[in-house]
Design a protein around this motif. Structure first.
Motif, PDB file in Angstrom:
ATOM      1  N   TYR A   1      19.137   0.284  12.682  1.00  9.83           N
ATOM      2  CA  TYR A   1      18.430   0.852  11.306  1.00  9.83           C
ATOM      3  C   TYR A   1      19.539   1.394   9.589  1.00  9.83           C
ATOM      4  CZ  TYR A   1      17.203   4.937   7.906  1.00  9.83           C
ATOM      5  OH  TYR A   1      17.053   5.902   6.927  1.00  9.83           O
ATOM      6  N   ALA A   2      18.973   1.111   8.518  1.00  9.07           N
ATOM      7  CA  ALA A   2      20.188   1.249   7.844  1.00  9.07           C
ATOM      8  C   ALA A   2      18.730   1.817   6.460  1.00  9.07           C
ATOM      9  CB  ALA A   2      20.902  -0.110   6.454  1.00  9.07           C
ATOM     10  N   PRO A   3      19.738   2.725   5.784  1.00 11.71           N
ATOM     11  CA  PRO A   3      18.901   2.917   4.714  1.00 11.71           C
ATOM     12  C   PRO A   3      18.116   2.504   3.445  1.00 11.71           C
ATOM     13  CG  PRO A   3      21.225   4.406   4.936  1.00 11.71           C
ATOM     14  CD  PRO A   3      21.686   3.451   5.962  1.00 11.71           C
ATOM     15  N   PHE A   4      17.167   1.971   3.186  1.00 18.92           N
ATOM     16  CA  PHE A   4      16.305   1.087   2.255  1.00 18.92           C
ATOM     17  C   PHE A   4      17.571   1.355   1.149  1.00 18.92           C
ATOM     18  CE2 PHE A   4      13.071  -0.624  -0.599  1.00 18.92           C
ATOM     19  CZ  PHE A   4      13.058  -1.959   0.112  1.00 18.92           C
ATOM     20  N   ALA A   5      17.284  -0.069  -0.088  1.00 19.18           N
ATOM     21  CA  ALA A   5      18.993  -0.245  -0.635  1.00 19.18           C
ATOM     22  C   ALA A   5      18.014   0.469  -2.144  1.00 19.18           C
ATOM     23  CB  ALA A   5      19.044  -1.583  -0.902  1.00 19.18           C
ATOM     24  N   TRP A   6      16.684   0.828  -1.996  1.00 20.20           N
ATOM     25  CA  TRP A   6      15.797   1.259  -3.578  1.00 20.20           C
ATOM     26  C   TRP A   6      15.205   2.369  -3.042  1.00 20.20           C
ATOM     27  CZ3 TRP A   6      16.715  -1.247  -7.975  1.00 20.20           C
ATOM     28  CH2 TRP A   6      17.008  -2.350  -7.926  1.00 20.20           C
ATOM     29  N   LEU A   7      14.812   3.413  -3.634  1.00 24.15           N
ATOM     30  CA  LEU A   7      14.301   4.832  -3.677  1.00 24.15           C
ATOM     31  C   LEU A   7      13.273   4.366  -4.712  1.00 24.15           C
ATOM     32  CD1 LEU A   7      17.062   7.419  -5.102  1.00 24.15           C
ATOM     33  CD2 LEU A   7      15.694   6.810  -2.430  1.00 24.15           C
ATOM     34  N   VAL A   8      11.556   5.123  -4.623  1.00 23.38           N
ATOM     35  CA  VAL A   8      10.801   4.901  -5.017  1.00 23.38           C
ATOM     36  C   VAL A   8      10.103   6.142  -5.763  1.00 23.38           C
ATOM     37  CG1 VAL A   8       8.024   3.831  -5.609  1.00 23.38           C
ATOM     38  CG2 VAL A   8       9.789   2.515  -4.064  1.00 23.38           C
ATOM     39  N   PRO A   9      11.174   6.697  -6.401  1.00 24.45           N
ATOM     40  CA  PRO A   9      10.555   8.073  -7.162  1.00 24.45           C
ATOM     41  C   PRO A   9       9.326   8.414  -7.066  1.00 24.45           C
ATOM     42  CG  PRO A   9      12.125   7.252  -8.426  1.00 24.45           C
ATOM     43  CD  PRO A   9      11.629   6.149  -7.793  1.00 24.45           C
TER      44      PRO A   9
ATOM     45  N   GLU B   1     -16.925  -5.191  -0.700  1.00 27.10           N
ATOM     46  CA  GLU B   1     -16.267  -6.321  -0.362  1.00 27.10           C
ATOM     47  C   GLU B   1     -14.826  -7.122  -1.184  1.00 27.10           C
ATOM     48  OE1 GLU B   1     -19.808  -8.979  -1.126  1.00 27.10           O
ATOM     49  OE2 GLU B   1     -20.639  -8.443   1.382  1.00 27.10           O
ATOM     50  N   ARG B   2     -15.210  -6.646  -2.306  1.00 25.98           N
ATOM     51  CA  ARG B   2     -13.841  -6.655  -3.769  1.00 25.98           C
ATOM     52  C   ARG B   2     -13.100  -5.077  -3.890  1.00 25.98           C
ATOM     53  NH1 ARG B   2     -11.814 -10.875  -6.420  1.00 25.98           N
ATOM     54  NH2 ARG B   2     -11.334 -10.503  -8.516  1.00 25.98           N
ATOM     55  N   THR B   3     -11.901  -5.365  -3.156  1.00 29.10           N
ATOM     56  CA  THR B   3     -11.356  -3.972  -3.941  1.00 29.10           C
ATOM     57  C   THR B   3      -9.972  -4.410  -4.692  1.00 29.10           C
ATOM     58  OG1 THR B   3     -12.555  -2.190  -2.502  1.00 29.10           O
ATOM     59  CG2 THR B   3     -10.109  -1.930  -3.334  1.00 29.10           C
ATOM     60  N   THR B   4     -10.033  -3.796  -5.921  1.00 32.95           N
ATOM     61  CA  THR B   4      -8.492  -4.229  -6.979  1.00 32.95           C
ATOM     62  C   THR B   4      -7.767  -3.251  -6.760  1.00 32.95           C
ATOM     63  OG1 THR B   4      -9.433  -6.215  -8.552  1.00 32.95           O
ATOM     64  CG2 THR B   4      -7.450  -5.552  -8.963  1.00 32.95           C
ATOM     65  N   VAL B   5      -6.345  -3.724  -6.772  1.00 31.68           N
ATOM     66  CA  VAL B   5      -4.942  -2.532  -6.619  1.00 31.68           C
ATOM     67  C   VAL B   5      -4.516  -2.659  -7.364  1.00 31.68           C
ATOM     68  CG1 VAL B   5      -3.686  -1.277  -5.182  1.00 31.68           C
ATOM     69  CG2 VAL B   5      -5.880  -2.554  -3.893  1.00 31.68           C
ATOM     70  N   VAL B   6      -3.829  -1.960  -8.391  1.00 34.41           N
ATOM     71  CA  VAL B   6      -3.445  -2.361  -9.148  1.00 34.41           C
ATOM     72  C   VAL B   6      -1.964  -1.183  -8.725  1.00 34.41           C
ATOM     73  CG1 VAL B   6      -2.146  -2.633 -11.677  1.00 34.41           C
ATOM     74  CG2 VAL B   6      -4.687  -3.324 -11.023  1.00 34.41           C
ATOM     75  N   ALA B   7      -0.824  -1.385  -8.619  1.00 35.65           N
ATOM     76  CA  ALA B   7       0.407  -0.571  -8.315  1.00 35.65           C
ATOM     77  C   ALA B   7       1.345  -0.167  -8.951  1.00 35.65           C
ATOM     78  CB  ALA B   7       0.484  -1.112  -6.790  1.00 35.65           C
ATOM     79  N   THR B   8       1.672   0.598  -9.486  1.00 31.30           N
ATOM     80  CA  THR B   8       3.399   0.789 -10.577  1.00 31.30           C
ATOM     81  C   THR B   8       4.092   1.310  -9.563  1.00 31.30           C
ATOM     82  OG1 THR B   8       1.007   0.874 -12.216  1.00 31.30           O
ATOM     83  CG2 THR B   8       4.109   1.730 -12.338  1.00 31.30           C
ATOM     84  N   LEU B   9       5.003   0.846  -9.531  1.00 30.70           N
ATOM     85  CA  LEU B   9       6.262   1.139  -8.692  1.00 30.70           C
ATOM     86  C   LEU B   9       7.578   1.698  -9.093  1.00 30.70           C
ATOM     87  CD1 LEU B   9       5.923  -0.851  -5.842  1.00 30.70           C
ATOM     88  CD2 LEU B   9       4.427   1.106  -5.820  1.00 30.70           C
ATOM     89  N   GLN B  10       7.862   2.527  -9.724  1.00 33.72           N
ATOM     90  CA  GLN B  10       9.031   3.333 -10.369  1.00 33.72           C
ATOM     91  C   GLN B  10      10.234   3.054  -9.365  1.00 33.72           C
ATOM     92  OE1 GLN B  10       9.416   3.416 -13.272  1.00 33.72           O
ATOM     93  NE2 GLN B  10       7.720   4.186 -14.371  1.00 33.72           N
ATOM     94  N   VAL B  11      11.438   2.181  -9.906  1.00 29.94           N
ATOM     95  CA  VAL B  11      11.972   2.398  -8.584  1.00 29.94           C
ATOM     96  C   VAL B  11      13.538   2.480  -9.092  1.00 29.94           C
ATOM     97  CG1 VAL B  11      10.588   0.285  -6.820  1.00 29.94           C
ATOM     98  CG2 VAL B  11      12.636  -0.919  -8.679  1.00 29.94           C
ATOM     99  N   GLU B  12      14.498   2.519  -8.210  1.00 24.14           N
ATOM    100  CA  GLU B  12      15.844   3.129  -8.819  1.00 24.14           C
ATOM    101  C   GLU B  12      16.910   2.959  -7.644  1.00 24.14           C
ATOM    102  OE1 GLU B  12      16.439   7.684  -8.452  1.00 24.14           O
ATOM    103  OE2 GLU B  12      15.127   6.645 -10.274  1.00 24.14           O
ATOM    104  N   ARG B  13      18.070   2.075  -7.495  1.00 24.19           N
ATOM    105  CA  ARG B  13      19.007   1.778  -6.651  1.00 24.19           C
ATOM    106  C   ARG B  13      18.613   3.168  -6.170  1.00 24.19           C
ATOM    107  NH1 ARG B  13      21.061  -2.946  -7.018  1.00 24.19           N
ATOM    108  NH2 ARG B  13      20.598  -4.016  -8.398  1.00 24.19           N
ATOM    109  N   ASN B  14      19.780   3.498  -4.381  1.00 18.71           N
ATOM    110  CA  ASN B  14      19.501   4.232  -3.292  1.00 18.71           C
ATOM    111  C   ASN B  14      20.902   4.547  -3.526  1.00 18.71           C
ATOM    112  OD1 ASN B  14      19.974   6.484  -1.205  1.00 18.71           O
ATOM    113  ND2 ASN B  14      18.694   5.104  -0.143  1.00 18.71           N
ATOM    114  N   PRO B  15      21.371   5.688  -3.816  1.00 19.87           N
ATOM    115  CA  PRO B  15      23.417   5.340  -3.758  1.00 19.87           C
ATOM    116  C   PRO B  15      23.754   5.963  -2.286  1.00 19.87           C
ATOM    117  CG  PRO B  15      22.261   7.769  -4.555  1.00 19.87           C
ATOM    118  CD  PRO B  15      20.913   6.782  -4.972  1.00 19.87           C
ATOM    119  N   ALA B  16      23.010   5.932  -1.288  1.00 21.89           N
ATOM    120  CA  ALA B  16      23.263   6.396  -0.547  1.00 21.89           C
ATOM    121  C   ALA B  16      22.596   5.243   1.057  1.00 21.89           C
ATOM    122  CB  ALA B  16      22.171   7.445   0.221  1.00 21.89           C
ATOM    123  N   ALA B  17      22.900   4.007   0.026  1.00 18.22           N
ATOM    124  CA  ALA B  17      22.652   2.924   0.711  1.00 18.22           C
ATOM    125  C   ALA B  17      23.232   2.078   0.742  1.00 18.22           C
ATOM    126  CB  ALA B  17      21.267   2.094   0.637  1.00 18.22           C
ATOM    127  N   ASP B  18      23.419   0.397   0.996  1.00 18.51           N
ATOM    128  CA  ASP B  18      24.280  -0.596   0.736  1.00 18.51           C
ATOM    129  C   ASP B  18      23.331  -0.946   0.446  1.00 18.51           C
ATOM    130  OD1 ASP B  18      26.164  -0.338   3.018  1.00 18.51           O
ATOM    131  OD2 ASP B  18      25.312  -1.333   3.987  1.00 18.51           O
TER     132      ASP B  18
END
Length: 886
Positions: free
Chosen positions: A34-42, A53-70
């Motif tokens: 186990y190691a912490p994930f390198a990025w946070l997703v606030p 039969e058809r679903t469209t998914v638009v995902a908008t993710l804010q990501v930032e580097r995790n200071p506790a991870a490599d």
């Protein structure tokens, strides 16, 4: 939880399809890596355009580097069979991405970015029921453990916590109700489609950080039972139980159970609900019992719908217990979640204990404790002594869905219960409060929980941590000697070897004991003894005559007690012990000894049967006993438990001797049993303890009668079936009739089917009662039922009702011909491409082959080898089969 690959959609996009076959040896995931994930997703914003039969998914993710991870310039987003429609980074197309298997890898130059990812999925093709799937015209999700990656690309692991906003848009006619986690913040009409259909939308926000496995969405044509609850600090919470039209009148018990559990958690653990809305949705196609998604619990209909005519007393208890379990997860699982899946017992073991304590308060401590131990011994003890044994905190896995086990749940609860026993209730509550305060909003570990218990209670739990690391059920050898006025108790523990753990260290085992005066049945007080070394000797003075030992009272430790006790002492304990569990245990121990002596050809069989009859007569005629407890004491040890007590199990001989003892007791105690039945029959229907106990003992009397006088039993059961005004009496009578020959059986089965043919949950009972019966032709019955128009492999409840009931019935499953083994192997091979998670659950019965006599062992192993040789097995089934073969 692994996902099967399903066929391509009509437009040719391989939604959840066309992936390469699963590798024969899936990768091993290890806890030590186990190691912490390198990025946070606030924050995560999900926009759904919903369709069956058809679903469209638009995902908008804010990501930032995790200071506790490599640090890493690459973010790995897990996917499972997804089609990537588009990808942008910070509003622009981005070329710095690649696919590695199903995962999307994106190279990011800076410390913070916005990712927007569009995927298209086909819920109707998702037979594995993980991710977003269709169920009878509605859409719902199941994301634990790794289902969110079937909806969109995401770091699908429990230690990545995010705040979710969800917008759903859909046809108003097809999906008039749109639900998600958290609180509803906006609704309205949306622009219609090209054909002019009316469309609408809803926006939901969850203010609490959560992992992706707790995401939930439900859309469909539903109606709700509504109510409200005022929390201890005055928050008004809107409650709703959502079901299909026509099921609403069977939701009252679920709603009352929810309100009762909310109040109990405030009073017992100080935990208050933290949203404005709490929704429960009942779904007919579901792999699990229920799921604790934040603010939107998705339930198998089995654990929501209940009324007098369609649900047994056991069903009512199960609804209450599961409703409570999922609600309690709001704190022990949601507000504090798991760091990684190896920590699963952190939330499940703790929450099982919480729901057990709740049910004890609702139903009565004595009977509930016996029921919990019976489940532990019937499922977890065999797991602990077989090829699938693992610690409650595993060290490795290939497929995490295979570790949603009785060890993680039930043994995990027992381990935390031991801390409660050692600390005392007040100190345990202090430890729980510290844990909740210290780790609120975090992804924690089992070690975090134990440390909070240590700090909150003052206990030294250094050695106790072995319970988290070591698999296997400890065996405690017990002897009591008497000389002069001193009784000497000797305790010795061993922890048997299990796969990957050949040698074990001694573990701390808390045992409540009492020494009973054999003339009065009294004792001077209960004591807690800690066996924390390989052996321990204790001396007790003041006994002019040898006392009778009552040990592991209340089942304070999940261990196997091994001792040689005179039958007279067991009869004495069964009649006089003031600890309800110890009294039950003495009766079980007495019957186990008599039955195994008969199987092995040792001891005086007639004297043994007479001793059991003496003890049971005392139970039947004890006016101080309530019938709920009497019903437990009347139960014979299960055939599965009896097989566990033998070095080499002989299923045929065990079944024969068990039925012979049952018949003897039915004849010997006919007068007492008849009197008990008549008295119980006179009690009118109700949900009081008296009425429930009366129904329980009536069924037990019919069971003894069926073995001793089948014709009389068929007559009595048919009368009870015809007169029944509740499902408990009707099902109890039908269960007995299913094991008998005669016109009464056929008539009752036909009537039951016609009466309930429009109710899937009750028809599940119809399948299960036949598949789990003692009828000599049960294998032929199961084969015929598999061809019944109402049977389908695509509904997990229906599959379990037929085949799991059969596999749990040792006399049929262990047929000497091997036909039972091949039937289950055929099922696994047919079900694995459809729903691998459910298919894998059927491997463990075959995995017990090492415990069987040589002929049956060879047949079982051959079926496992046949499964292993199949092409493209899922990870779920592959892991279970390979571990079972060793």
């Amino acid at each position: 939880m692994d996902i099967a690959r399903t066929p391509s959609t009509a437009d040719g996009n391989p939604q959840l399809a066309d992936a390469p076959p699963e590798p024969k040896e899936p990768a091993i995931i290890r806890r030590e890596d186990y190691a912490p994930f390198a990025w946070l997703v606030p924050t995560t914003h999900l926009d759904f355009d919903l369709g069956l039969e058809r679903t469209t998914v638009v995902a908008t993710l804010q990501v930032e580097r995790n200071p506790a991870a490599d640090p890493s310039p690459t973010i790995r987003l897990n996917g499972d069979g997804l089609t990537l429609e588009s990808l942008s980074v910070d509003g622009a197309e981005h070329a710095g991405w690649t696919m590695e298997g199903d995962d999307l890898l994106i190279t990011l130059p800076g410390d913070a970015h916005q990712l927007q990812i569009t995927t298209i999925i086909d819920p109707s093709a998702n037979s594995a029921l993980m991710g977003l799937f269709a169920s009878n015209g509605m859409l719902c999700t199941q994301c634990e453990a790794e289902g969110f990656r079937r909806i969109t690309f995401f770091p699908d692991r429990p230690d990545v916590l995010s705040s979710y906003t969800v917008r759903m848009e859909a046809s108003k006619a097809d999906f008039p109700i749109l639900l998600a986690n958290g609180n509803e913040v906006e609704t309205g009409d949306a622009e219609g489609a090209e054909d002019g259909e009316e469309r609408h939308y809803a926006v939901w926000q969850d203010p609490w950080l959560k992992p992706s496995y707790l995401f939930a969405l439900v859309a469909g044509d539903l109606v709700a039972r509504r109510d409200s609850f005022t929390t201890m600090n005055g928050r008004e919470v809107d409650l709703a139980v959502w079901v299909r039209d026509g099921d609403l009148d069977r939701t009252e018990h679920a709603m009352e159970s929810l309100k009762t559990s909310m109040k109990w958690d405030e009073e017992t653990f100080g935990r208050e609900y933290d949203l404005d809305i709490y929704n429960i949705v009942a779904v007919s196609d579901f792999n699990m019992g229920a799921m604790e998604n934040k603010g939107l619990n998705v339930f198998n209909t089995k654990y929501v719908l209940a009324d007098q005519d369609t649900a047994t007393d056991g069903d009512f208890d199960a609804v209450e217990g599961v409703i409570a379990h999922e609600y309690f997860h709001n704190w022990s699982g949601n507000r504090i979640t798991c760091r990684d899946w190896f920590q699963l017992s952190l939330k499940e073991g703790f929450t099982v204990l919480r729901d057990q304590l709740f049910s004890q308060d609702m139903q009565g401590e004595a009977v509930k404790r016996i029921e919990d131990v019976r489940i532990l011994r019937g499922i977890q003890f065999p797991e602990d002594s077989g090829p699938l044994a693992h610690p409650i905190r595993p060290d490795s896995y290939r497929e995490i869905s295979n570790f949603y086990t009785s060890t993680v749940y039930n043994k995990g609860a027992e381990v935390i219960r031991m801390m409660r026993v050692m600390a005392g209730e007040a100190a345990f509550r202090a430890g729980c409060d510290l844990y909740f305060d210290r780790h609120d909003g975090e992804a924690a570990s089992c070690e975090d929980f134990v440390k909070a218990m240590e700090d909150g209670t003052g206990l030294d739990l250094a050695q106790f941590r072995l319970w988290y690391r070591q698999a296997g059920t400890p065996k405690v050898e017990v002897s009591l000697e008497h000389e002069g006025d001193t009784a000497t108790l000797k305790l010795t523990q061993t922890v048997p070897p299990t796969p990957g753990q050949p040698a074990k260290l001694p573990m701390p085992i808390p045992l409540k004991i009492a020494l009973l005066d054999r003339e009065t049945g009294q004792h001077s007080g209960e004591q807690l003894v800690m066996l924390d070394a390989p052996s321990k000797t204790l001396r007790f003075d003041g006994f002019a005559k040898a006392p009778v030992l009552s040990i592991n009272r209340g089942f304070t430790a999940p261990v196997s007690i091994e001792r040689t006790v005179p039958r007279d002492d067991l009869v004495f304990l069964a009649a006089h012990d003031d600890d309800s569990f110890a009294r039950y245990e003495a009766m079980q121990e007495l019957m186990v000894g008599v039955l195994l002596d008969a199987v092995n050809g040792t001891g005086d069989a007639q004297a043994g049967r007479q001793a059991v009859a003496t003890a049971l007569r005392a139970i039947l005629t004890d006016e101080a006993l309530d019938d709920s407890m009497r019903g437990e004491l009347m139960l014979m040890p299960s055939q599965t438990y009896l097989m566990e007590q033998m070095l080499t199990a002989q299923p045929g001989a065990i079944h024969a001797e068990r039925e012979a003892l049952k018949a003897y007791l039915g004849r010997e105690l006919a007068a007492e049993l008849h009197a008990l039945y008549e008295r119980a029959e006179a009690v009118p229907f109700g949900m009081s303890q008296e009425a429930r106990g009366a129904r329980k003992v009536k069924t037990q009397v019919l069971i003894y009668a069926a073995a001793s006088d089948p014709a009389k039993a068929a007559e009595l059961a048919a009368q009870q079936y015809a007169a029944a005004d509740n499902m408990t009496d009707r099902q109890g009578a039908l269960m007995v009739l299913c094991g008998l020959e005669g016109p009464e059986r056929d008539a009752a089965l036909a009537d039951f089917y016609e009466r309930y043919r429009g109710n899937p949950l009750v028809i599940d009972k119809w399948f299960a009662l036949q598949a789990g019966s003692l009828h000599p032709d049960v294998i032929a019955h199961v084969k015929a039922l598999a061809d019944h128009p109402d049977f389908t492999l695509r509904n997990p409840n229906r599959v379990r009702s037929l085949y799991m009931a059969f596999a749990a019935s040792p006399h049929a499953f262990h047929s000497e011909s091997g036909a039972g083994y091949s039937m289950i192997a055929d099922l696994i091979l047919a079900l694995d491409p459809i729903n691998p998670q459910t298919a894998a659950r059927f491997v463990s019965p075959l995995g017990r082959w090492r415990r069987m006599e040589p002929g049956r062992a060879a047949l079982m192993r051959a079926e496992l080898e046949r499964i292993a040789a199949a092409d493209s097995l899922s990870r779920d089934t592959y892991e279970q089969v390979s571990r079972s073969l060793g």
